[in-house]
Write an enzyme that holds these catalytic residues in place. Structure first.
Site, PDB file in Angstrom:
ATOM      1  N   GLY A 165       0.808  -1.217   0.000  1.00  0.00           N
ATOM      2  CA  GLY A 165       0.000   0.000   0.000  1.00  0.00           C
ATOM      3  C   GLY A 165       0.837   1.261   0.000  1.00  0.00           C
ATOM      4  N   LYS A 166       2.182   1.106   0.192  1.00  0.00           N
ATOM      5  CA  LYS A 166       3.064   2.289   0.253  1.00  0.00           C
ATOM      6  C   LYS A 166       2.459   3.362   1.120  1.00  0.00           C
ATOM      7  CE  LYS A 166       5.067   0.476  -3.709  1.00  0.00           C
ATOM      8  NZ  LYS A 166       4.575  -0.676  -4.492  1.00  0.00           N
ATOM      9  N   ARG A 167       1.997   2.987   2.298  1.00  0.00           N
ATOM     10  CA  ARG A 167       1.384   3.950   3.184  1.00  0.00           C
ATOM     11  C   ARG A 167       2.449   4.880   3.743  1.00  0.00           C
ATOM     12  NH1 ARG A 167      -2.570   2.650   0.373  1.00  0.00           N
ATOM     13  NH2 ARG A 167      -4.344   1.575   1.281  1.00  0.00           N
TER      14      ARG A 167
END
Lengths: 269, 269
Positions: free
Chosen positions: B93-95
């Site tokens: 999610g590359k949060r």
């Protein structure tokens, strides 16, 4: 209407530069029991009704919806529908992925949900930003200089004498051919806001970090809006104001709106 | 079991360093009509069944689920349940958000969905990473040097002679007291992988970018696993292999698994 016109119209119609951040945190709501998603949705509607008049924009924070899974996303979908068409809608997701995935995120936030704007992380460079700028009616606020303490660890590091966040401004200007790229600058960064506004020209700026995070409201409003529009986001201080009644929330939103208009010398009547 | 033990056991049990990326893109599936979410879910189950034997990990790409809103998130929830407990599960999610929001994302990916790991963007510094490292059974792969073309725009810029991505490695080492922080390094960055592995010590590395993106499989597997574990992620080349039959998908996954084991001189029997 293009991106900037949509944003300006929301500001004009509501005589407001206030963005209400929807970080609806069940742990912060006074209650004897742990709230379920439907009760959080009730609280969200209460906040929206209490603030409609005083807000230009709403900014749902994806984290607070996602943590409830599909039920939380249904609540987000209902929230967006409940807000309606009169406000500028910002998806606060700090998305940042390679082109192929970023295009899917763009479909998600702009097509599925119908947001006007999204927050995006620049770490992966232009590939990760361009898909959010392809449609001139929609746009992105790119993380530039954030409000948190550890922002300095990378963002203030100097590359050939220029701090990383300034490289981000340059990158955004280069990508801004549809005039739909903005910046996120934390209100806690007031000492740098004037030089950011100067470098950014009239790009819109989204300024979180007043209220609970202690950023400077006066500087944010005045300097942020000295050229181009700055929306000032307030989340916790409004969402959980006073006794958490409609009235307390409404009073706090009106107070922020009035203070901002005083700083900008707008007579909101 | 702590994070590294869980990861190592998945690798050991399946004799595999393959992560299958679930970027289930309706536009890439051969079909006479536009597929709906339930048909995408059918395709996802087909992929999982065809690859279970050859994969150590599955990496659902959040973008491809989120774009369908709550129905997409239900599909993600069902997908995770369908995969079961035998594989390492990475939320891609590359949060990247401030502590208060990052804690909600951590609840989302680890508690609600039950992922073992998540991908995280370092732009906001340690505040944005720490909430994903607080539980020793769970961990984060932090974006370091990514596989896309524009990675160079910021990640390769030098701060006091040190490229930004190396500052990220240092930051991750500083935060790694629970031994649950890893790095994302694109397979297209093979010239820098050896020095990254050296600087990273035995931190796990997640390597996307072989297959459709053209990264170097041999270098990724060999150098990545020279100290610590590297998972090699393949998405499109497996998901949409050949005629998109179970058999074609299975053959391709077996092929990747075998090639990786040959490079590592593992006899998978």
């Amino acid at each position: 209407m293009n991106f900037i016109e949509t944003l300006n119209q929301a500001v004009e119609n509501h005589q407001s530069h206030l963005s209400v951040g929807l970080d609806i945190d069940s742990d912060r709501i006074d209650s004897k029991s742990v709230l379920d998603v439907s009760e959080l949705a009730d609280y969200t509607r209460k906040v929206i009704d209490a603030t409609r008049e005083f807000a230009a924009a709403y900014k749902p924070n994806m984290a607070f919806f996602e943590r409830w899974g599909s039920a939380g996303i249904r609540w987000l979908e209902e929230t967006i529908e409940y807000i309606g068409d009169e406000h500028f809608l910002i998806c606060d997701g700090k998305r940042g992925d390679i082109g192929n995935s970023a295009r899917q995120y763009a479909k998600s936030v702009f097509v599925h949900y119908g947001f006007d704007a999204v927050t995006v992380s620049p770490y992966m460079g232009s590939d990760a930003i361009i898909p959010f700028l392809e449609e001139p009616k929609k746009g992105a606020f790119v993380l530039c200089l954030t409000s948190n303490e550890s922002a300095a660890e990378l963002q203030l590091q100097k590359i050939d004498g220029i701090p990383l966040y300034e490289s981000v401004i340059e990158l955004c200007q280069r990508l801004n051919s549809n005039a739909n790229c903005g910046l996120v600058v934390g209100a806690t960064q007031e000492s740098k806001l004037a030089s950011i506004r100067e470098k950014a020209g009239d790009m819109p700026i989204l300024i979180p970090g007043v209220g609970a995070q202690g950023g400077d409201l006066e500087a944010s409003v005045r300097v942020g809006n000295s050229d181009g529009v700055a929306l000032i986001n307030v989340s916790r201080s409004i969402l959980f104001a006073g006794d958490q009644s409609s009235k307390a929330i409404s009073v706090k939103a009106r107070e922020y709106n009035n203070r901002m208009n005083e700083i900008l010398e707008i007579n909101s009547g």
